[in-house]
Design an enzyme around this catalytic site. Structure first.
Site, PDB file in Angstrom:
ATOM      1  N   GLU A 286      54.119 -70.976  38.228  1.00  0.00           N
ATOM      2  CA  GLU A 286      53.302 -70.305  37.272  1.00  0.00           C
ATOM      3  C   GLU A 286      54.087 -69.437  36.596  1.00  0.00           C
ATOM      4  OE1 GLU A 286      50.151 -71.645  36.531  1.00  0.00           O
ATOM      5  OE2 GLU A 286      49.494 -72.584  38.562  1.00  0.00           O
TER       6      GLU A 286
ATOM      7  N   ILE B 231      44.410 -76.934  48.232  1.00  0.00           N
ATOM      8  CA  ILE B 231      45.222 -77.748  47.456  1.00  0.00           C
ATOM      9  C   ILE B 231      44.681 -77.965  45.836  1.00  0.00           C
ATOM     10  CG2 ILE B 231      46.718 -78.488  49.278  1.00  0.00           C
ATOM     11  CD1 ILE B 231      45.204 -80.994  48.967  1.00  0.00           C
ATOM     12  N   LEU B 232      43.262 -77.565  45.812  1.00  0.00           N
ATOM     13  CA  LEU B 232      42.723 -77.915  44.521  1.00  0.00           C
ATOM     14  C   LEU B 232      43.170 -76.966  43.260  1.00  0.00           C
ATOM     15  CD1 LEU B 232      39.134 -78.998  45.832  1.00  0.00           C
ATOM     16  CD2 LEU B 232      40.948 -80.314  45.115  1.00  0.00           C
TER      17      LEU B 232
ATOM     18  N   LYS C  68      54.136 -72.505  30.955  1.00  0.00           N
ATOM     19  CA  LYS C  68      53.433 -72.576  29.653  1.00  0.00           C
ATOM     20  C   LYS C  68      54.335 -71.671  28.605  1.00  0.00           C
ATOM     21  CE  LYS C  68      49.990 -74.447  31.686  1.00  0.00           C
ATOM     22  NZ  LYS C  68      49.897 -76.014  31.587  1.00  0.00           N
TER      23      LYS C  68
ATOM     24  N   ASP D  98      41.096 -74.350  25.090  1.00  0.00           N
ATOM     25  CA  ASP D  98      41.998 -73.478  25.746  1.00  0.00           C
ATOM     26  C   ASP D  98      42.133 -72.181  24.841  1.00  0.00           C
ATOM     27  OD1 ASP D  98      44.193 -72.561  27.430  1.00  0.00           O
ATOM     28  OD2 ASP D  98      44.135 -74.622  27.847  1.00  0.00           O
TER      29      ASP D  98
ATOM     30  N   HIS E 177      39.373 -75.365  29.485  1.00  0.00           N
ATOM     31  CA  HIS E 177      40.507 -75.437  30.055  1.00  0.00           C
ATOM     32  C   HIS E 177      41.121 -73.942  30.039  1.00  0.00           C
ATOM     33  CE1 HIS E 177      44.815 -76.662  31.357  1.00  0.00           C
ATOM     34  NE2 HIS E 177      44.190 -76.916  32.150  1.00  0.00           N
TER      35      HIS E 177
ATOM     36  N   ASN F 113      45.332 -70.992  37.410  1.00  0.00           N
ATOM     37  CA  ASN F 113      44.067 -71.026  37.341  1.00  0.00           C
ATOM     38  C   ASN F 113      43.063 -70.367  38.367  1.00  0.00           C
ATOM     39  OD1 ASN F 113      43.652 -73.795  35.681  1.00  0.00           O
ATOM     40  ND2 ASN F 113      44.951 -74.645  37.034  1.00  0.00           N
TER      41      ASN F 113
ATOM     42  N   HIS G  28      54.138 -75.674  36.303  1.00  0.00           N
ATOM     43  CA  HIS G  28      52.990 -75.362  35.332  1.00  0.00           C
ATOM     44  C   HIS G  28      53.165 -74.127  34.369  1.00  0.00           C
ATOM     45  CE1 HIS G  28      48.322 -74.908  35.421  1.00  0.00           C
ATOM     46  NE2 HIS G  28      48.421 -76.082  35.282  1.00  0.00           N
TER      47      HIS G  28
ATOM     48  N   TYR H 247      33.791 -77.830  42.847  1.00  0.00           N
ATOM     49  CA  TYR H 247      33.981 -76.480  42.157  1.00  0.00           C
ATOM     50  C   TYR H 247      32.769 -75.741  41.973  1.00  0.00           C
ATOM     51  CZ  TYR H 247      39.011 -77.825  41.218  1.00  0.00           C
ATOM     52  OH  TYR H 247      40.124 -78.290  41.369  1.00  0.00           O
TER      53      TYR H 247
ATOM     54  N   ARG I 171      45.922 -72.922  44.846  1.00  0.00           N
ATOM     55  CA  ARG I 171      47.244 -73.737  44.342  1.00  0.00           C
ATOM     56  C   ARG I 171      48.020 -73.069  43.485  1.00  0.00           C
ATOM     57  NH1 ARG I 171      48.315 -79.380  44.166  1.00  0.00           N
ATOM     58  NH2 ARG I 171      49.710 -79.412  42.635  1.00  0.00           N
TER      59      ARG I 171
ATOM     60  N   LEU J  17      35.746 -83.714  42.174  1.00  0.00           N
ATOM     61  CA  LEU J  17      36.209 -82.335  42.255  1.00  0.00           C
ATOM     62  C   LEU J  17      35.508 -81.496  41.413  1.00  0.00           C
ATOM     63  CD1 LEU J  17      40.040 -83.092  41.558  1.00  0.00           C
ATOM     64  CD2 LEU J  17      39.047 -82.286  43.539  1.00  0.00           C
TER      65      LEU J  17
END
Length: 447
Positions: free
Chosen positions: A381, A446-447, A135, A164, A353, A370, A133, A320, A374, A316
């Protein structure tokens, strides 16, 4: 303020000095796409693209063609693409059996005169338990940082876009540091293989190598030896994290703990880790004004309109929202007092996002994290922490926040959010079943 952490990382972070004119904030996905293509076309030394995925669609094709064109124009150009190993070998969720993007990468290598290697990084043996993940695109001495992956909606190729953040940082030392991690921390691993070549090894055959890579990544960090611990001026610190209690997660909690006046948090999937919730509660307790911006459930990229056939993935966004409603209910007093402001982002049928944090008028965190369990435990990350003690970036910072808040509405009462009784019948039925068998807590992890 005195640190609340016994082994505080924030004061020890090494950073690279920046100048205000070396930082550019782009205002939207379409501008991001244009900028990315322009930078690729004008590159003279290196192009390192790192994303969760480079999708086989019109925008993805445009990016891949641009990379090949740049390499063909300048054969000495160092061009590398890095994506998640598992994500690249499956189709879109809910779209049936598909060959995945790896087949497309292989076709591109077969049909182009130039070579653009696409490396797959397996962070875990199953996508459910961790993905790449990271960037940040390194093009010459410019770092383009966004939470976006590469496809039609992230790049606003057609009518719809996925909103974003988009930052350009012109900094040779930062670019070198990020490239070094990609080359020596990822590509050099035995677990990492080119996806654009045929006869890929199976994930099962790489199990031991993947375990070794993950173990090493838990202790890995960006090389900041060319940086300094001085905190007198504008600077940027690259951060890396994977697994429980990793440095990036710890810095995130320390940043919240450092807030004295104002804190803004953006996350597309509201499911805060306990450590983050704890620091938010403490910040509210000491009088910090907190704004949290999340996407409306209809602006979630997993949302499926009730008029379409139900798929499990469609539940999902509602999970949230349930999490957000519970949080709002527990903090209704802070909402009433104006100390806590929960904002829902919605702009037509576009999706949201955004990730990141703004702390007082000093720190800005750019990240793909996020801010959920997770991200704190499973995925690999990274982040860039901009420290601005003299307020040199206050104007562009304020402009970016203004654009983010433009399409938001404030939640006045937790009852403004829907409940299970108001959800589509198929969604409600599934969520009731999940609750009955008591796997809801596991899902949130895990989400």
């Amino acid at each position: 303020m005195p640190s609340l952490f016994k082994r505080s990382l924030l004061p020890k972070l090494r950073s690279f000095p920046l100048t205000a004119d070396a930082v550019t904030i782009l205002s939207g996905a379409a501008e991001f796409r244009r900028c990315l293509l322009e930078k690729i076309a004008s590159a003279t030394q290196r192009i390192y693209i790192v994303a969760l995925y480079l999708q086989q669609d019109e925008a993805g094709q445009e990016i891949l063609d641009a990379l090949h064109a740049a390499k063909l124009k300048r054969p000495e150009l160092d061009v590398v693409v890095v994506v998640d190993w598992l994500r690249a070998q499956r189709g879109l969720i809910g779209a049936g059996k598909q060959p995945g993007n790896s087949a497309w990468y292989q076709e591109a290598t077969r049909t182009h005169e130039s070579v653009v290697p696409v490396y797959g990084v397996p962070v875990q043996t199953r996508e459910l338990f961790g993905v790449l993940h990271l960037k940040g695109f390194v093009i010459d001495d410019c770092v383009i940082y966004s939470g976006a992956s590469l496809n039609n909606v992230y790049l606003h190729k057609f009518d719809k876009y996925r909103y974003d953040r988009y930052h350009l940082l012109q900094n040779h030392a930062l670019a070198d540091s990020m490239q070094h991690l990609i080359q020596h921390g990822l590509i050099a691993s035995k677990a990492v293989h080119r996806l654009d070549l045929p006869n890929l090894p199976t994930t099962r055959s790489l199990r031991n190598d993947i375990g070794d890579l993950r173990s090493r990544l838990k202790h890995a960090a960006y090389d900041t030896t060319a940086g300094s611990t001085a905190k007198g001026g504008l600077s940027v610190s690259p951060l890396l994290g994977v697994g429980k209690n990793n440095p990036l997660s710890r810095v995130i909690c320390e940043l919240i703990a450092s807030a004295q006046h104002q804190l803004t948090i953006c996350t597309p999937y509201f499911n805060l880790p306990l450590a983050v919730t704890r620091e938010i509660n403490r910040a509210l307790g000491r009088g910090v004004k907190i704004d949290i911006v999340v996407g409306d459930k209809t602006a979630n990229d997993f949302f499926i309109p009730p008029s379409e056939p139900f798929k499990v993935i469609a539940a999902l966004p509602y999970l949230y929202e349930i999490s957000l409603r519970r949080f709002a209910k527990r903090h209704q007093h802070s909402i009433d007092s104006g100390k806590l402001n929960l904002h829902l982002w919605k702009d037509g049928d576009n999706t949201y996002h955004l990730k990141g944090m703004w702390i007082d008028k000093r720190y800005t965190l750019l990240t793909g994290n996020n801010l959920n369990p997770r991200a704190f435990r499973l995925d690999l990350e990274n982040a860039l922490l901009i420290d601005d003690p003299k307020g040199e970036l206050l104007e562009p910072r304020s402009k970016e926040l203004g654009e983010i808040f433009h399409n938001t509405t404030r939640i006045q009462r937790y009852q403004d959010l829907e409940t299970l009784l108001e959800y589509p019948a198929a969604v409600a039925k599934f969520l009731k079943r999940v609750s009955r068998v008591r796997i809801e807590r596991l899902l949130y992890r895990i989400l």
